[in-house]
Every structure is written in C-alpha cells, then in structure tokens.
Design a protein around this motif. Sequence first.
Motif, PDB file in Angstrom:
ATOM      1  N   LEU A 280       0.839  -1.203   0.000  1.00 43.69           N
ATOM      2  CA  LEU A 280       0.000   0.000   0.000  1.00 43.69           C
ATOM      3  C   LEU A 280       0.874   1.253   0.000  1.00 43.69           C
ATOM      4  O   LEU A 280       1.900   1.305   0.683  1.00 43.69           O
ATOM      5  N   ARG A 281       0.426   2.240  -0.782  1.00 44.36           N
ATOM      6  CA  ARG A 281       1.079   3.546  -0.765  1.00 44.36           C
ATOM      7  C   ARG A 281       0.461   4.395   0.350  1.00 44.36           C
ATOM      8  O   ARG A 281      -0.779   4.440   0.469  1.00 44.36           O
ATOM      9  N   VAL A 282       1.330   5.037   1.120  1.00 46.04           N
ATOM     10  CA  VAL A 282       0.841   5.891   2.205  1.00 46.04           C
ATOM     11  C   VAL A 282       1.548   7.242   2.142  1.00 46.04           C
ATOM     12  O   VAL A 282       2.690   7.334   1.677  1.00 46.04           O
ATOM     13  N   LEU A 283       0.864   8.268   2.614  1.00 48.53           N
ATOM     14  CA  LEU A 283       1.404   9.625   2.491  1.00 48.53           C
ATOM     15  C   LEU A 283       2.437   9.927   3.573  1.00 48.53           C
ATOM     16  O   LEU A 283       3.404  10.637   3.328  1.00 48.53           O
ATOM     17  N   ASP A 284       2.195   9.403   4.757  1.00 52.21           N
ATOM     18  CA  ASP A 284       3.078   9.653   5.903  1.00 52.21           C
ATOM     19  C   ASP A 284       3.380   8.300   6.520  1.00 52.21           C
ATOM     20  O   ASP A 284       2.521   7.678   7.134  1.00 52.21           O
ATOM     21  N   LEU A 285       4.606   7.848   6.316  1.00 51.98           N
ATOM     22  CA  LEU A 285       4.963   6.474   6.687  1.00 51.98           C
ATOM     23  C   LEU A 285       4.771   6.211   8.182  1.00 51.98           C
ATOM     24  O   LEU A 285       4.203   5.188   8.575  1.00 51.98           O
TER      25      LEU A 285
ATOM     26  N   GLU B 122      14.921   0.686   0.949  1.00 52.12           N
ATOM     27  CA  GLU B 122      14.099   1.711   0.298  1.00 52.12           C
ATOM     28  C   GLU B 122      13.166   2.400   1.285  1.00 52.12           C
ATOM     29  O   GLU B 122      12.349   3.230   0.888  1.00 52.12           O
ATOM     30  N   GLY B 123      13.205   1.972   2.549  1.00 48.83           N
ATOM     31  CA  GLY B 123      12.350   2.576   3.558  1.00 48.83           C
ATOM     32  C   GLY B 123      10.975   1.937   3.675  1.00 48.83           C
ATOM     33  O   GLY B 123      10.131   2.403   4.439  1.00 48.83           O
ATOM     34  N   ARG B 124      10.730   0.867   2.917  1.00 49.32           N
ATOM     35  CA  ARG B 124       9.436   0.198   3.015  1.00 49.32           C
ATOM     36  C   ARG B 124       9.328  -0.549   4.345  1.00 49.32           C
ATOM     37  O   ARG B 124      10.311  -1.109   4.830  1.00 49.32           O
ATOM     38  N   VAL B 125       8.127  -0.548   4.915  1.00 45.88           N
ATOM     39  CA  VAL B 125       7.892  -1.200   6.208  1.00 45.88           C
ATOM     40  C   VAL B 125       7.087  -2.475   5.984  1.00 45.88           C
ATOM     41  O   VAL B 125       6.077  -2.467   5.270  1.00 45.88           O
ATOM     42  N   TYR B 126       7.529  -3.568   6.611  1.00 47.51           N
ATOM     43  CA  TYR B 126       6.916  -4.890   6.457  1.00 47.51           C
ATOM     44  C   TYR B 126       6.193  -5.253   7.746  1.00 47.51           C
ATOM     45  O   TYR B 126       6.774  -5.151   8.830  1.00 47.51           O
ATOM     46  N   LEU B 127       4.949  -5.711   7.612  1.00 42.94           N
ATOM     47  CA  LEU B 127       4.168  -6.102   8.795  1.00 42.94           C
ATOM     48  C   LEU B 127       3.459  -7.421   8.520  1.00 42.94           C
ATOM     49  O   LEU B 127       3.319  -7.833   7.371  1.00 42.94           O
ATOM     50  N   LYS B 128       2.985  -8.060   9.583  1.00 39.46           N
ATOM     51  CA  LYS B 128       2.195  -9.285   9.428  1.00 39.46           C
ATOM     52  C   LYS B 128       1.159  -9.379  10.533  1.00 39.46           C
ATOM     53  O   LYS B 128       1.337  -8.802  11.611  1.00 39.46           O
ATOM     54  N   GLY B 129       0.093 -10.146  10.297  1.00 40.48           N
ATOM     55  CA  GLY B 129      -0.861 -10.479  11.339  1.00 40.48           C
ATOM     56  C   GLY B 129      -0.235 -11.511  12.266  1.00 40.48           C
ATOM     57  O   GLY B 129       0.614 -12.306  11.845  1.00 40.48           O
ATOM     58  N   TRP B 130      -0.672 -11.505  13.544  1.00 38.22           N
ATOM     59  CA  TRP B 130       0.030 -12.367  14.519  1.00 38.22           C
ATOM     60  C   TRP B 130      -0.077 -13.842  14.157  1.00 38.22           C
ATOM     61  O   TRP B 130       0.817 -14.624  14.464  1.00 38.22           O
ATOM     62  N   ASP B 131      -1.157 -14.258  13.481  1.00 35.78           N
ATOM     63  CA  ASP B 131      -1.338 -15.683  13.206  1.00 35.78           C
ATOM     64  C   ASP B 131      -0.817 -16.089  11.832  1.00 35.78           C
ATOM     65  O   ASP B 131      -1.061 -17.199  11.377  1.00 35.78           O
ATOM     66  N   GLU B 132      -0.114 -15.192  11.162  1.00 40.13           N
ATOM     67  CA  GLU B 132       0.474 -15.554   9.864  1.00 40.13           C
ATOM     68  C   GLU B 132       1.837 -16.190  10.078  1.00 40.13           C
ATOM     69  O   GLU B 132       2.590 -15.793  10.964  1.00 40.13           O
TER      70      GLU B 132
ATOM     71  N   LEU C 130       4.246  -1.247   3.454  1.00 46.86           N
ATOM     72  CA  LEU C 130       3.854   0.161   3.342  1.00 46.86           C
ATOM     73  C   LEU C 130       4.975   0.921   2.652  1.00 46.86           C
ATOM     74  O   LEU C 130       6.148   0.788   3.024  1.00 46.86           O
ATOM     75  N   ARG C 131       4.596   1.688   1.632  1.00 48.00           N
ATOM     76  CA  ARG C 131       5.587   2.491   0.899  1.00 48.00           C
ATOM     77  C   ARG C 131       5.129   3.943   0.898  1.00 48.00           C
ATOM     78  O   ARG C 131       3.983   4.228   0.515  1.00 48.00           O
ATOM     79  N   GLU C 132       6.002   4.848   1.311  1.00 50.68           N
ATOM     80  CA  GLU C 132       5.636   6.261   1.321  1.00 50.68           C
ATOM     81  C   GLU C 132       5.609   6.790  -0.110  1.00 50.68           C
ATOM     82  O   GLU C 132       6.519   6.518  -0.896  1.00 50.68           O
ATOM     83  N   ALA C 133       4.540   7.500  -0.438  1.00 49.15           N
ATOM     84  CA  ALA C 133       4.364   8.027  -1.799  1.00 49.15           C
ATOM     85  C   ALA C 133       3.513   9.291  -1.710  1.00 49.15           C
ATOM     86  O   ALA C 133       3.008   9.636  -0.639  1.00 49.15           O
ATOM     87  N   ASP C 134       3.369   9.982  -2.852  1.00 44.33           N
ATOM     88  CA  ASP C 134       2.607  11.238  -2.789  1.00 44.33           C
ATOM     89  C   ASP C 134       1.121  11.053  -3.063  1.00 44.33           C
ATOM     90  O   ASP C 134       0.360  12.015  -3.016  1.00 44.33           O
TER      91      ASP C 134
END
Length: 306
Positions: free
Chosen positions: A14-19, A40-50, A58-62
């Motif tokens: 997902l592109r987000v405006l404010d990381l 590249e500054g991208r943030v990686y997340l997961k659900g607890w049961d994955e 998440l990637r910061e973009a305009d």
Amino acid sequence: MAQSAVIRPGHVCLRVLDLEAAVRHYRDRVGLLEIERDSEGRVYLKGWDEQDWFSVVLREADHPGMDFLGFKVLGTDALARLESDLNAWGCVTERMPAGELRHCGERVRFQLPTGHVVELYAQKDFMGNGLGRVNPDPWLEGVKGMQAQRFDHCLLYGRDIDGNIALLRDVLKFDLTEKVVDGELVVAAFLSCSNKAHDIAFVRHAEDGKFHHASFLLGTWEEVLRAADIIAMHDISLDLGPTRHGITRGRTIYFFDPSGNRNEVFCGDYTWYPDHEPIIWTADQIGRAIFYHDRRLNENFLNVVT
Ligand code: FE
C-alpha cells in the motif's frame, strides 16, 4: 472446478502519504506486528497468526492506493506453469528477483485487465506465529489494537471486470463464488482460490486500477465491536459498520488509514467448496447484498477509492 494452485493472498503493498502515521495505524490500531524495514524505507508487517515473514508492505508516496497484490502459490513448479499459462492467455509477465522484497522469493508479476498489478510467488521465509508447532497455545499475548489475525482479501475497482473474472477462473483456477448482476451486466464479482467465500473481489468502475479496501480477519463479532471501540477511542475515520454483508455473510466494519486507504476488519464468512455454484445477487437487491441490515446503498462506500 479443480482447486487452484494459488494458496492465498499473501501480501499487499500500500502507498501511504506519511509512513510513520501509517505504521502507527497498522501496528498500534489494526494490530499487525512490525517486522522490518528495507533499504528503500518500506515497512513490512504481518498479522500475529500468519506464518510467513510479512503480509503488508507500506511504501511512502505522494498519493495513496495499492502498488500490488501478491498471491502465494504451491511451489516453484506451479509458479512456472502459471507463468506460462498466463503468457499463453496473452498476459505479459515480468520476473521480480528474489530478495527485491525482503525474505520473498522470485515473483511473477502481471497486470489484470483492470490495470491492477498482481504477482505470484512460491517462496517466502517462515517466521511462525510465535506459538510453535508442538502443543501450541491458542493465541499470542501482547498483540495491540484490533489484533488482526491475518490479511484476508482486497476489493479492487476497474472497468473490465469480465476480463479479470476470465483470467482468474481460466488461468489461475479461482472459483467465482458470488456476483452482482444488473440484467446481463456483472457489476461485482467475488472469487476464491481456497475455502474462503472470497480471496479477491471486483466492482465495475469507470476508472481502472482503483483500490477499495484491504481486509483483515478477526475471530469473533465481539472483536468486530471492539474494533469499533478502538476506532472511536482513537478518532479513526469510520466508513461504515459494524454491520453484516449479505454477500459473503461477513460481519464487518470499514474505516480509513491516515492516508485515506480503506481497511476492513471482519469475521465469519461461510466455507466455500469447489463443487458449489456461484451465488447471484440482483441489482434491485444491491442494498441488502452489501449491507444486509440497512438494505441501503451508501454513496461514500461505493465511490470513495484510492
Ligand atoms: Fe471485504
């Protein structure tokens, strides 16, 4: 229909405006675990049961929206076969190298007829859900916010959803589980590669490549109500719910991340089996199909996309 070699939607970028605001939202409110950041500054997340390393990037973009949606497939042979099947169908594919996303193997990337970027991959490093595989406890302690278990599906908007349905059914062997029809015209389609009521869905829309929502699974209706409390507590922008879908029967609530991307948390769809026939909703009952209690369409819900 035969079961698909595609296992599940395994990640969404997902592109987000404010990381940092986005990380606070997905980590502290939705309750995903922050796993790591790349060069590249991208943030990686997961659900607890994955079990795999990540499911949300998440990637910061305009401008907000979805960069791509990734599906995990059963092994590298299946990946190569699906790649050649896509090519034979007339779909151009591109191989993204292993490690381009951290801890993820090679990805076969292509565009749906609606312009959305989808990719298939066979390998992602195992992280586990923190409970172990021998005599595990039923849930993980210390998870924040809504405690989303896993990324579940996306709803995407675009023009040629007939083309999307054909590609997903004919090439990737998804099942059509539900559709909304206005006469002969299919205006929405829900497709599954698994036993879930949907793994991806589409709504016909004048503009291609649009993102409606990314959805995360909760355990119970009580947890959906608790998600509503968290939305109120933290003044998160509420879209709709808590309510019930006619389509898929999900019990659901929709809200927005700080960049305006819509999220859903839900529980309780039905079990799909590949010998089932698709459920059909007619346009005159569209209100009940989408919001079963209210039985009324909501313009914001239908028209706000990123
Ligand atoms: Fe949904």
